[in-house]
Design a protein around this motif. Structure first.
Motif, PDB file in Angstrom:
ATOM      1  N   GLY A  45      -2.812  16.965  -8.178  1.00  0.00           N
ATOM      2  CA  GLY A  45      -3.596  17.261  -6.985  1.00  0.00           C
ATOM      3  C   GLY A  45      -3.584  16.084  -6.019  1.00  0.00           C
ATOM      4  O   GLY A  45      -3.547  16.265  -4.791  1.00  0.00           O
ATOM      5  N   ARG A  46      -3.603  14.870  -6.577  1.00  0.00           N
ATOM      6  CA  ARG A  46      -3.563  13.691  -5.710  1.00  0.00           C
ATOM      7  C   ARG A  46      -2.245  13.641  -4.947  1.00  0.00           C
ATOM      8  O   ARG A  46      -2.194  13.246  -3.781  1.00  0.00           O
ATOM      9  N   MET A  47      -1.177  14.039  -5.624  1.00  0.00           N
ATOM     10  CA  MET A  47       0.143  14.064  -4.987  1.00  0.00           C
ATOM     11  C   MET A  47       0.127  15.021  -3.791  1.00  0.00           C
ATOM     12  O   MET A  47       0.654  14.702  -2.708  1.00  0.00           O
ATOM     13  N   ALA A  48      -0.477  16.193  -3.975  1.00  0.00           N
ATOM     14  CA  ALA A  48      -0.541  17.173  -2.878  1.00  0.00           C
ATOM     15  C   ALA A  48      -1.383  16.622  -1.726  1.00  0.00           C
ATOM     16  O   ALA A  48      -0.984  16.703  -0.550  1.00  0.00           O
ATOM     17  N   LEU A  49      -2.547  16.035  -2.067  1.00  0.00           N
ATOM     18  CA  LEU A  49      -3.426  15.517  -1.012  1.00  0.00           C
ATOM     19  C   LEU A  49      -2.776  14.331  -0.296  1.00  0.00           C
ATOM     20  O   LEU A  49      -2.803  14.260   0.953  1.00  0.00           O
ATOM     21  N   ALA A  50      -2.186  13.409  -1.049  1.00  0.00           N
ATOM     22  CA  ALA A  50      -1.566  12.232  -0.426  1.00  0.00           C
ATOM     23  C   ALA A  50      -0.413  12.660   0.489  1.00  0.00           C
ATOM     24  O   ALA A  50      -0.210  12.079   1.560  1.00  0.00           O
ATOM     25  N   THR A  51       0.321  13.693   0.081  1.00  0.00           N
ATOM     26  CA  THR A  51       1.416  14.188   0.921  1.00  0.00           C
ATOM     27  C   THR A  51       0.867  14.757   2.229  1.00  0.00           C
ATOM     28  O   THR A  51       1.395  14.483   3.314  1.00  0.00           O
ATOM     29  N   ALA A  54       3.863   5.793  -7.668  1.00  0.00           N
ATOM     30  CA  ALA A  54       2.605   5.057  -7.495  1.00  0.00           C
ATOM     31  C   ALA A  54       1.442   5.838  -8.121  1.00  0.00           C
ATOM     32  O   ALA A  54       0.595   5.274  -8.826  1.00  0.00           O
ATOM     33  N   ILE A  55       1.414   7.151  -7.885  1.00  0.00           N
ATOM     34  CA  ILE A  55       0.309   7.975  -8.401  1.00  0.00           C
ATOM     35  C   ILE A  55       0.361   8.065  -9.923  1.00  0.00           C
ATOM     36  O   ILE A  55      -0.668   8.009 -10.604  1.00  0.00           O
ATOM     37  N   ALA A  56       1.562   8.161 -10.475  1.00  0.00           N
ATOM     38  CA  ALA A  56       1.690   8.208 -11.940  1.00  0.00           C
ATOM     39  C   ALA A  56       1.161   6.908 -12.554  1.00  0.00           C
ATOM     40  O   ALA A  56       0.358   6.942 -13.498  1.00  0.00           O
ATOM     41  N   PHE A  57       1.556   5.759 -12.001  1.00  0.00           N
ATOM     42  CA  PHE A  57       1.089   4.486 -12.578  1.00  0.00           C
ATOM     43  C   PHE A  57      -0.424   4.327 -12.410  1.00  0.00           C
ATOM     44  O   PHE A  57      -1.101   3.827 -13.304  1.00  0.00           O
ATOM     45  N   GLU A  58      -0.930   4.753 -11.260  1.00  0.00           N
ATOM     46  CA  GLU A  58      -2.375   4.593 -11.061  1.00  0.00           C
ATOM     47  C   GLU A  58      -3.168   5.536 -11.973  1.00  0.00           C
ATOM     48  O   GLU A  58      -4.282   5.211 -12.376  1.00  0.00           O
TER      49      GLU A  58
END
Ligand SMILES: N[C@@H](CCC(=O)N[C@@H](CS)C(=O)NCC(=O)O)C(=O)O
Length: 207
Positions: free
Chosen positions: A12-18, A154-158
């Motif tokens: 979900g963070r990936m979708a929002l960050a995009t 970045a999102i995976a590591f965080e």
């Protein structure tokens, strides 16, 4: 467009960050997906992220949703597809890293006597293998221009750090150094994971 999202899902963070990177306007709604019975009627997978349109149609899966947002902003280069299959592959490797990290989080929630040592060993090996591959691609990743594979890494590591899934920095010193700056990217600052709250709704009234 309503983005049904969670407080800490990396997908979900990936979708929002995009969406934030591309200035695509979405109404981001954090829900408690584990109790969200209503979601069965919208997305048969009952997963987040789910993108809900005004006409009632939906789109699921972070890659599909990110691809859709990118299609609204052609020419921005966030999601190159034509001749950049290695970008798509790195994006998938980062998504795989998220999947393994999420499954380790879920396994840890099981009663201790039911947790599987072999699962943890196998999933750690998979994570370390992916991280080594990404580190070997650091010249493509450690670049300050936003692109889907870089955002996903970045999102995976965080997420791994958020859940303390694995110590990874000694295995990937170049990526670790890059992340120190990358994490200040506004789209990442504005989508930081947080713990679930009792007030995160399990219900939702379709507009
Ligand atoms: N392949 C999907 C994975 C989405 C996913 O696994 N979402 C999790 C949250 S991290 C979920 O909705 N879990 C709810 C459940 O399994 O009940 C994507 O990329 O969007």
């Amino acid at each position: 467009m309503i983005l049904l999202n969670g407080p800490n899902t990396p997908f979900g963070r990936m979708a929002l960050a995009t969406a934030l990177e591309l200035d695509v306007s979405v109404d981001n709604r954090v829900i408690n997906v584990f109790e969200a019975e209503f979601l069965d009627d919208i997305n048969p997978l009952r997963q987040i992220p789910t993108l809900l349109f005004d006409d009632g149609t939906m789109m699921c899966d972070s890659r599909v949703i990110c691809g859709y947002f990118s299609s609204l902003r052609p020419g921005r280069g966030l999601n190159p597809v034509d001749d950049r299959w290695e970008v798509q592959t790195r994006w998938c490797l980062a998504l795989g890293l998220m999947e393994v990290a999420v499954s380790r989080t879920m396994e840890r929630l099981r009663p201790i006597e039911q947790q599987s040592e072999s699962f943890f060993a196998k999933s750690e090996r998979r994570m370390r293998n992916v991280i080594a591959k990404l580190e070997s691609n650091s010249s493509e990743i450690c670049v300050p221009t936003a692109r889907v594979d870089r955002l996903a890494v970045a999102i995976a590591f965080e997420y791994i750090d958020f859940r303390a899934s694995l110590e990874w920095r000694d295995d990937a010193p170049k990526l670790a150094k890059w992340l120190e700056q990358e994490t200040e990217r506004p789209s990442l600052r504005r989508s930081r994971p947080r713990e679930r709250l009792p007030s995160d709704p399990a219900t939702f009234n379709r507009p």
